[in-house]
Design an enzyme around this catalytic site. Structure first.
Site, PDB file in Angstrom:
ATOM      1  N   GLY A  23       0.829  -1.207   0.000  1.00  0.00           N
ATOM      2  CA  GLY A  23       0.000   0.000   0.000  1.00  0.00           C
ATOM      3  C   GLY A  23       0.861   1.253   0.000  1.00  0.00           C
ATOM      4  O   GLY A  23       1.689   1.447   0.887  1.00  0.00           O
ATOM      5  N   VAL A  91      -1.637  -7.543  -4.161  1.00  0.00           N
ATOM      6  CA  VAL A  91      -1.402  -8.620  -3.199  1.00  0.00           C
ATOM      7  C   VAL A  91      -2.708  -9.377  -2.989  1.00  0.00           C
ATOM      8  O   VAL A  91      -3.775  -8.773  -2.845  1.00  0.00           O
ATOM      9  CB  VAL A  91      -0.881  -8.035  -1.868  1.00  0.00           C
ATOM     10  CG1 VAL A  91      -0.840  -9.100  -0.785  1.00  0.00           C
ATOM     11  CG2 VAL A  91       0.498  -7.428  -2.077  1.00  0.00           C
ATOM     12  N   GLU A 187     -18.747  17.123   1.474  1.00  0.00           N
ATOM     13  CA  GLU A 187     -17.904  17.781   0.460  1.00  0.00           C
ATOM     14  C   GLU A 187     -18.581  17.740  -0.905  1.00  0.00           C
ATOM     15  O   GLU A 187     -18.678  18.754  -1.603  1.00  0.00           O
ATOM     16  CB  GLU A 187     -16.577  17.011   0.297  1.00  0.00           C
ATOM     17  CG  GLU A 187     -15.551  17.227   1.361  1.00  0.00           C
ATOM     18  CD  GLU A 187     -14.429  16.172   1.299  1.00  0.00           C
ATOM     19  OE1 GLU A 187     -13.580  16.226   2.175  1.00  0.00           O
ATOM     20  OE2 GLU A 187     -14.404  15.308   0.400  1.00  0.00           O
ATOM     21  N   GLN A 343      -4.112  11.291   9.384  1.00  0.00           N
ATOM     22  CA  GLN A 343      -3.087  11.435  10.420  1.00  0.00           C
ATOM     23  C   GLN A 343      -2.691  10.122  11.115  1.00  0.00           C
ATOM     24  O   GLN A 343      -1.495   9.863  11.289  1.00  0.00           O
ATOM     25  CB  GLN A 343      -3.528  12.484  11.448  1.00  0.00           C
ATOM     26  CG  GLN A 343      -3.180  13.906  11.034  1.00  0.00           C
ATOM     27  CD  GLN A 343      -1.686  14.126  10.834  1.00  0.00           C
ATOM     28  OE1 GLN A 343      -0.859  13.610  11.572  1.00  0.00           O
ATOM     29  NE2 GLN A 343      -1.331  14.875   9.816  1.00  0.00           N
TER      30      GLN A 343
HETATM   31  C1  LIG Z   1     -12.876  10.763  -0.819  1.00  0.00           C
HETATM   32  C2  LIG Z   1     -12.109  10.737   0.472  1.00  0.00           C
HETATM   33  C3  LIG Z   1     -11.876  11.925   1.161  1.00  0.00           C
HETATM   34  C4  LIG Z   1     -11.145  11.929   2.339  1.00  0.00           C
HETATM   35  N1  LIG Z   1     -10.904  13.116   2.977  1.00  0.00           N
HETATM   36  C5  LIG Z   1     -10.111  13.137   4.059  1.00  0.00           C
HETATM   37  C6  LIG Z   1      -9.766  14.370   4.680  1.00  0.00           C
HETATM   38  O1  LIG Z   1     -10.221  15.436   4.262  1.00  0.00           O
HETATM   39  N2  LIG Z   1      -8.911  14.336   5.739  1.00  0.00           N
HETATM   40  C7  LIG Z   1      -8.385  13.164   6.204  1.00  0.00           C
HETATM   41  O2  LIG Z   1      -7.579  13.193   7.136  1.00  0.00           O
HETATM   42  N3  LIG Z   1      -8.720  11.987   5.667  1.00  0.00           N
HETATM   43  C8  LIG Z   1      -9.562  11.940   4.602  1.00  0.00           C
HETATM   44  N4  LIG Z   1      -9.892  10.742   4.034  1.00  0.00           N
HETATM   45  C9  LIG Z   1      -9.400   9.513   4.652  1.00  0.00           C
HETATM   46  C10 LIG Z   1      -7.941   9.274   4.296  1.00  0.00           C
HETATM   47  O3  LIG Z   1      -7.752   9.410   2.904  1.00  0.00           O
HETATM   48  C11 LIG Z   1      -7.553   7.886   4.754  1.00  0.00           C
HETATM   49  O4  LIG Z   1      -7.773   7.799   6.136  1.00  0.00           O
HETATM   50  C12 LIG Z   1      -6.100   7.599   4.445  1.00  0.00           C
HETATM   51  O5  LIG Z   1      -5.900   7.625   3.049  1.00  0.00           O
HETATM   52  C13 LIG Z   1      -5.681   6.255   5.015  1.00  0.00           C
HETATM   53  O6  LIG Z   1      -4.381   5.967   4.594  1.00  0.00           O
HETATM   54  P1  LIG Z   1      -3.915   4.463   4.391  1.00  0.00           P
HETATM   55  O7  LIG Z   1      -2.459   4.508   4.073  1.00  0.00           O
HETATM   56  O8  LIG Z   1      -4.364   3.639   5.524  1.00  0.00           O
HETATM   57  O9  LIG Z   1      -4.734   3.934   3.142  1.00  0.00           O
HETATM   58  P2  LIG Z   1      -4.872   4.528   1.690  1.00  0.00           P
HETATM   59  O10 LIG Z   1      -4.421   5.926   1.610  1.00  0.00           O
HETATM   60  O11 LIG Z   1      -6.256   4.198   1.284  1.00  0.00           O
HETATM   61  O12 LIG Z   1      -3.864   3.654   0.829  1.00  0.00           O
HETATM   62  C14 LIG Z   1      -4.068   2.287   0.603  1.00  0.00           C
HETATM   63  C15 LIG Z   1      -3.219   1.889  -0.586  1.00  0.00           C
HETATM   64  O13 LIG Z   1      -3.184   0.472  -0.645  1.00  0.00           O
HETATM   65  C16 LIG Z   1      -3.299   0.066  -1.992  1.00  0.00           C
HETATM   66  N5  LIG Z   1      -3.849  -1.290  -1.976  1.00  0.00           N
HETATM   67  C17 LIG Z   1      -5.041  -1.678  -1.459  1.00  0.00           C
HETATM   68  N6  LIG Z   1      -5.187  -3.006  -1.582  1.00  0.00           N
HETATM   69  C18 LIG Z   1      -4.063  -3.468  -2.192  1.00  0.00           C
HETATM   70  C19 LIG Z   1      -3.624  -4.762  -2.597  1.00  0.00           C
HETATM   71  N7  LIG Z   1      -4.364  -5.857  -2.398  1.00  0.00           N
HETATM   72  N8  LIG Z   1      -2.427  -4.872  -3.200  1.00  0.00           N
HETATM   73  C20 LIG Z   1      -1.661  -3.772  -3.420  1.00  0.00           C
HETATM   74  N9  LIG Z   1      -2.029  -2.531  -3.056  1.00  0.00           N
HETATM   75  C21 LIG Z   1      -3.208  -2.382  -2.447  1.00  0.00           C
HETATM   76  C22 LIG Z   1      -4.227   1.104  -2.617  1.00  0.00           C
HETATM   77  O14 LIG Z   1      -4.049   1.167  -4.009  1.00  0.00           O
HETATM   78  C23 LIG Z   1      -3.788   2.377  -1.907  1.00  0.00           C
HETATM   79  O15 LIG Z   1      -2.790   3.065  -2.621  1.00  0.00           O
HETATM   80  C24 LIG Z   1     -10.649  10.709   2.860  1.00  0.00           C
HETATM   81  C25 LIG Z   1     -10.901   9.508   2.189  1.00  0.00           C
HETATM   82  C26 LIG Z   1     -11.631   9.517   1.008  1.00  0.00           C
HETATM   83  C27 LIG Z   1     -11.894   8.213   0.293  1.00  0.00           C
END
Ligand SMILES: Cc1cc2nc3c(=O)[nH]c(=O)nc-3n(C[C@H](O)[C@H](O)[C@H](O)COP(=O)(O)OP(=O)(O)OC[C@H]3O[C@@H](n4cnc5c(N)ncnc54)[C@H](O)[C@@H]3O)c2cc1C
Length: 448
Positions: A23, A91, A187, A343
């Site tokens: 990810g 994955v 939004e 965060q």
């Molecule tokens: C439309 C939207 C608006 C948002 N607005 C806000 C905001 O204003 N403020 C805020 O703080 N948060 C916001 N969020 C929430 C925030 O984006 C998430 O909490 C944050 O992105 C979480 O980070 P992460 O690294 O856990 O996952 P993510 O950022 O979701 O990253 C997960 C990654 O894993 C990859 N992945 C998934 N499954 C697989 C697999 N099987 N194999 C390989 N790769 C894989 C995906 O492609 C992705 O790149 C928003 C979310 C969305 C959807």
């Protein structure tokens, strides 16, 4: 492991411990960056080739920004970090005994594994709704949604130009339903309302774009249910002032190409957008780990998976209860459950990187993870936001300024920051949307 997988195992060229990060979102990218210069070999795997700044994705879906302004190729972001390689693959499982991550065609071994695979939208057992009511998750979704919205206006215009125009059909085309009034729903609803009343207002000859109805449904008693009640009430008043119709305590029980059924009432709409609930990625199932009800992996105080000190889960895909401190560093009385925002993912990624560094160096482990809770922000239009900084809450333009500064700060790339600021400034002055073409019109039409 099958014979095919054995012959295609990913080569291991280094004697250094291999850290596999799955990810490249906020969590995974911060973990990779936190390992810069460490004596480890990092492999970052993502099914997409880009890192996406999701908080501004709605601006791509509504035509204010273009996709490249809020995303960057992972390979390019990490190009200067020599101990990282990037692999674009999906994955599908983990063999914890053999310490292998399964990819589509082969497998890759790890010494440390960091799972940061995020979430997907929850259609509550109705995955067939996904096609008619897309959620905003990736750049493809943003393009698809922008296409659906613009296409609805185009179709309505064409229909209105006909003799004996079908007013019911036009009304259906100009009715936009948003399911879920969390930050994404708010939004989208506010931006759609402003778009129809400002950016599109003068572009059509046979319809009045200002007639568009924006309907926002929420099963909970209030919009922005995770925000304090006074901010929810202000958000609701602001949305209503923009012309958004809000239905709280209202459950959408059916979705199809003609609209939704909400609390037993048929609502005709050609554009239904989903933001009602989330499920964690299937990472917990790959491990057979303990999960919460949304599928998040329940991790320990060092973010490792119980029974697997070499595997960590961070960000949206992890269920973390941790002590927290507010903006001023004052410790909260009770530990808190990490919210599904950027965060915790960022801080979790940095923490795990620091922990792996120490372990590799044979040093004592760091203190348990704690969360620096900087509060929550939500945006509701071109100059209105809500800020809950815990010890201080405010709304309106001052909150919008805070939102804008924070989001520009976290956006990756100097050029992106500059262009986004310029684009916002232009949109602010002209009330126009820059991105009005929509490639993939066939796909949007099919999705209807
Ligand atoms: C439309 C939207 C608006 C948002 N607005 C806000 C905001 O204003 N403020 C805020 O703080 N948060 C916001 N969020 C929430 C925030 O984006 C998430 O909490 C944050 O992105 C979480 O980070 P992460 O690294 O856990 O996952 P993510 O950022 O979701 O990253 C997960 C990654 O894993 C990859 N992945 C998934 N499954 C697989 C697999 N099987 N194999 C390989 N790769 C894989 C995906 O492609 C992705 O790149 C928003 C979310 C969305 C959807």
């Amino acid at each position: 492991m099958t014979e095919g997988e054995k012959t295609h195992s990913y080569k291991k060229e280094t004697a250094k411990p291999r850290v596999v990060i799955v990810g490249g979102g906020f969590g995974g990218l911060c973990a990779a960056r936190g390992l810069a210069g460490a004596p480890v070999s990092v492999t970052l795997i993502d099914k997409r080739n880009y890192h996406l700044f999701r908080p501004m994705l709605y601006q791509v879906a509504t035509g204010l920004l273009s996709a490249d302004q809020i995303s960057g190729a992972l390979r390019s972001i990490l190009s200067r970090q020599v101990n990282v390689e990037v692999l674009m693959d999906e994955v599908s499982g983990v063999d914890t005994d053999k310490r292998l991550v399964r990819l589509k065609q082969h497998s890759i071994s790890y010494d440390y594994l960091v799972l940061a695979t995020g979430i997907r939208y929850n259609y509550f057992g109705h995955d067939e709704w996904r096609h008619v009511a897309p959620g905003l998750e990736s750049l493809d979704d943003a393009d698809l949604i922008r296409g659906k919205i613009l296409l609805a206006f185009e179709r309505a215009e064409e229909m209105a130009a006909l003799d004996h125009a079908d007013t019911e059909a036009i009304r259906q085309l100009l009715t936009f339903v948003l399911v879920g009034a969390g930050t994404v729903g708010v939004e989208m609803a506010s931006t759609l309302a402003e778009m129809s009343r400002m950016a599109l207002a003068h572009d059509f000859r046979h319809i009045d774009a200002r007639d568009a109805q924006i309907l926002l449904y929420e099963a909970a008693p209030r919009v922005l249910p995770t925000f304090p009640e006074d901010l929810s009430a202000k958000a609701q008043r602001h949305l209503e002032s923009l012309g958004v119709k809000i239905y709280t305590n209202t459950r959408v029980t059916s979705v199809d190409a003609d609209g939704v059924v909400a609390d037993g009432q048929r609502v005709r709409s050609s554009t239904v957008l989903w933001g009602a609930g989330v499920l964690a990625s299937p990472a917990g199932h790959w491990l057979g780990a303990a999960m919460d009800k949304s599928g998040k992996i329940i991790v320990g105080s060092d973010l490792s998976v119980p029974g697997h000190p070499e595997i960590f889960a961070i960000g949206d895909t992890a269920y973390v209860v941790a002590p927290s401190r507010n903006l001023l560093g004052i410790k909260a009385k009770e530990p808190m459950v990490m919210p599904g925002v950027a965060q915790p993912a960022i801080q979790g990624g940095r923490y795990v990187a620091a922990l792996i560094r120490r372990r590799v160096a044979g040093q004592r482990p760091p203190a348990p993870f704690w969360y620096w809770d900087k509060g929550d922000l939500a945006i509701a239009g071109r100059r209105y936001a809500l800020a809950d900084l815990r010890m201080l809450r405010f709304t309106g333009f001052p909150a919008w300024i805070v939102w804008a500064v924070v989001h520009i700060y976290f956006l990756i790339g100097f050029a992106n920051r500059l262009f986004v600021m310029l684009q916002w400034f232009l949109a602010f002055l002209t009330k126009r949307r820059q991105v009005r073409v929509f490639p993939g019109q066939e796909r949007a039409a099919e999705a209807k």
